[in-house]
Design a protein around this motif. Structure first.
Motif, mmCIF file in Angstrom:
data_model
loop_
_atom_site.group_PDB
_atom_site.id
_atom_site.type_symbol
_atom_site.label_atom_id
_atom_site.label_comp_id
_atom_site.label_asym_id
_atom_site.label_seq_id
_atom_site.Cartn_x
_atom_site.Cartn_y
_atom_site.Cartn_z
ATOM 1 N N GLN A 47 0.816 -1.214 0.000
ATOM 2 C CA GLN A 47 0.000 0.000 0.000
ATOM 3 C C GLN A 47 0.849 1.263 0.000
ATOM 4 O OE1 GLN A 47 -3.305 -0.049 2.664
ATOM 5 N NE2 GLN A 47 -3.548 2.157 2.717
ATOM 6 N N ARG A 48 1.917 1.271 0.794
ATOM 7 C CA ARG A 48 2.755 2.470 0.860
ATOM 8 C C ARG A 48 3.445 2.741 -0.476
ATOM 9 N NH1 ARG A 48 6.884 2.456 5.692
ATOM 10 N NH2 ARG A 48 7.609 0.649 4.509
ATOM 11 N N VAL A 49 3.877 1.671 -1.153
ATOM 12 C CA VAL A 49 4.517 1.837 -2.461
ATOM 13 C C VAL A 49 3.537 2.436 -3.461
ATOM 14 C CG1 VAL A 49 5.538 0.598 -4.421
ATOM 15 C CG2 VAL A 49 6.143 -0.045 -2.078
ATOM 16 N N ILE A 50 2.294 1.941 -3.441
ATOM 17 C CA ILE A 50 1.278 2.451 -4.365
ATOM 18 C C ILE A 50 0.975 3.917 -4.078
ATOM 19 C CG2 ILE A 50 -1.100 2.187 -5.159
ATOM 20 C CD1 ILE A 50 -0.877 -0.789 -4.454
ATOM 21 N N GLU A 51 0.825 4.247 -2.793
ATOM 22 C CA GLU A 51 0.516 5.633 -2.426
ATOM 23 C C GLU A 51 1.632 6.576 -2.867
ATOM 24 O OE1 GLU A 51 -2.406 5.209 1.467
ATOM 25 O OE2 GLU A 51 -0.238 5.409 1.770
ATOM 26 N N ASN A 52 2.878 6.156 -2.693
ATOM 27 C CA ASN A 52 4.004 7.000 -3.100
ATOM 28 C C ASN A 52 4.096 7.130 -4.614
ATOM 29 O OD1 ASN A 52 4.768 7.404 -0.442
ATOM 30 N ND2 ASN A 52 6.260 5.731 -0.441
ATOM 31 N N LEU A 109 -4.900 5.994 -0.206
ATOM 32 C CA LEU A 109 -5.773 4.885 -0.573
ATOM 33 C C LEU A 109 -6.886 4.695 0.465
ATOM 34 C CD1 LEU A 109 -3.015 2.424 -1.784
ATOM 35 C CD2 LEU A 109 -4.659 3.641 -3.204
ATOM 36 N N PRO A 110 -8.013 4.087 0.059
ATOM 37 C CA PRO A 110 -9.150 3.920 0.978
ATOM 38 C C PRO A 110 -8.816 3.018 2.158
ATOM 39 C CG PRO A 110 -9.791 3.516 -1.312
ATOM 40 C CD PRO A 110 -8.301 3.600 -1.285
ATOM 41 N N GLU A 111 -9.559 3.163 3.217
ATOM 42 C CA GLU A 111 -9.410 2.318 4.401
ATOM 43 C C GLU A 111 -9.709 0.868 4.030
ATOM 44 O OE1 GLU A 111 -8.478 1.549 8.340
ATOM 45 O OE2 GLU A 111 -8.397 3.487 7.301
ATOM 46 N N GLY A 112 -8.847 -0.033 4.483
ATOM 47 C CA GLY A 112 -9.061 -1.448 4.195
ATOM 48 C C GLY A 112 -8.672 -1.861 2.794
ATOM 49 N N PHE A 113 -8.018 -0.977 2.060
ATOM 50 C CA PHE A 113 -7.559 -1.300 0.717
ATOM 51 C C PHE A 113 -6.677 -2.552 0.760
ATOM 52 C CE2 PHE A 113 -4.273 -0.745 -2.612
ATOM 53 C CZ PHE A 113 -5.094 -0.727 -3.737
ATOM 54 N N GLU A 170 -12.298 -8.153 2.207
ATOM 55 C CA GLU A 170 -13.643 -7.590 2.115
ATOM 56 C C GLU A 170 -13.714 -6.465 1.063
ATOM 57 O OE1 GLU A 170 -13.154 -9.789 5.771
ATOM 58 O OE2 GLU A 170 -11.952 -8.223 4.835
ATOM 59 N N TYR A 171 -12.657 -5.677 0.978
ATOM 60 C CA TYR A 171 -12.612 -4.602 -0.025
ATOM 61 C C TYR A 171 -12.572 -5.199 -1.426
ATOM 62 C CZ TYR A 171 -11.074 -0.286 -2.341
ATOM 63 O OH TYR A 171 -10.991 0.810 -3.167
ATOM 64 N N LEU A 172 -11.764 -6.247 -1.613
ATOM 65 C CA LEU A 172 -11.679 -6.896 -2.921
ATOM 66 C C LEU A 172 -12.995 -7.564 -3.306
ATOM 67 C CD1 LEU A 172 -8.654 -6.334 -2.398
ATOM 68 C CD2 LEU A 172 -8.167 -8.548 -3.458
#
Length: 283
Positions: free
Chosen positions: A230-235, A241-245, A249-251
């Motif tokens: 998640q951190r790599v994607i955000e950077n 990114l949304p909570e629980g990404f 359950e998100y998928l």
């Protein structure tokens, strides 16, 4: 020896290894202490917060197969250090340490058994063995499991848990992605179902290959599933990114998987799916 040592040695204290280490399990999610027996009886799921802990092939086979009865499928031999790799430690030493810790040859094990009376081959990836990383040995084991399912004429179920490809094997580890894809194409030509159970965590090259190619995609609750972190994607995209990404359950809400199933319900769910997808072949 001091007077305190003499008194302590004379009293009938129970050895430490027979108390806390054996009786209690600390949940990594809620941090609560749970009796080991209660935790194991609950299928290694925390009875307080319902956290599904990571488990290996031995526990998976015992929980899923009818009566825990199964026949192990030997994996072909694979080169153990094809690149003579070394970082802070020799790769061969890391393998030896993982084998000593888990008692397994590598991160992927296959077994044949029955679920709800129906024959099936199950392959389990163990995160405890070098983070479940996918190297040549994992690729060989996966292909061997698929080929055994084809030979027996039964469905194949892959239970994934991995941090991705094994960097110590370089390009050879990445080659296992197309190898697994070709093996699954043969399974489909044989008219046999492929079911995937995604567990925490399933990431990297495993997610980019056989983990997301199932006819039915199942996940355990709150399992981390994704390619990059998640951190790599955000950077990279410069967005929050949304909570629980990347959680199961998100998928499920966004159509990436078909269902999220509690561990206690897996035998019944898998048995029902096998009955739907291969009513004759799995008999």
């Amino acid at each position: 020896m001091s007077w305190l040592d003499r008194v302590r040695n004379a009293l009938p204290f129970t050895a430490k290894r027979d108390t806390a280490d054996n009786l209690w399990h600390k949940c990594r999610q809620c941090q609560q202490m749970v009796f080991v027996k209660e935790w194991e009886d609950n299928l290694n799921v925390c009875p307080r917060c319902d956290h599904h802990d990571r488990i290996g092939a031995k526990e998976r086979f015992a929980q899923l197969f009818d009566g825990g009865l199964h026949e192990m499928i030997a994996a072909p031999a694979a080169p153990e250090d094809p690149l003579k790799f070394r970082d802070t430690k020799k790769y061969v030493d890391r393998i030896k340490a993982a084998r000593a810790q888990t008692g397994d040859r590598d991160a992927y094990q296959n077994a044949f058994g029955r679920i709800s009376g129906q024959g099936v081959v199950i392959g389990v990836q163990d995160f405890a063995f070098m983070g479940g990383s996918m190297g040549v040995a994992v690729g060989e084991a996966f292909v061997a499991g698929v080929e055994d399912a084809i030979r027996r004429g039964v469905p194949y179920i892959a239970i994934t848990a991995a941090g991705g490809a094994r960097m110590q094997e370089g390009t050879l580890s990445l080659m296992q992605m197309p190898r697994a894809t070709v093996a699954l194409a043969r399974l489909r030509r044989a008219g046999l179902p492929y079911i995937v159970l995604l567990t925490d965590p399933t990431t990297g090259g495993v997610t980019a290959s056989y983990a997301m190619l199932g006819d039915v995609q199942i996940a355990e609750p709150k399992a981390l599933i994704g390619f990059a972190g998640q951190r790599v994607i955000e950077n990279t995209i410069r967005e929050k990114l949304p909570e629980g990404f990347q959680r199961a359950e998100y998928l499920l809400d966004h159509g990436m998987i078909d269902m999220v199933v509690h561990r206690k319900d897996l035998p019944e769910t898998l048995g029902r799916l096998i009955g739907y997808l291969a009513p004759e072949k799995a008999a």
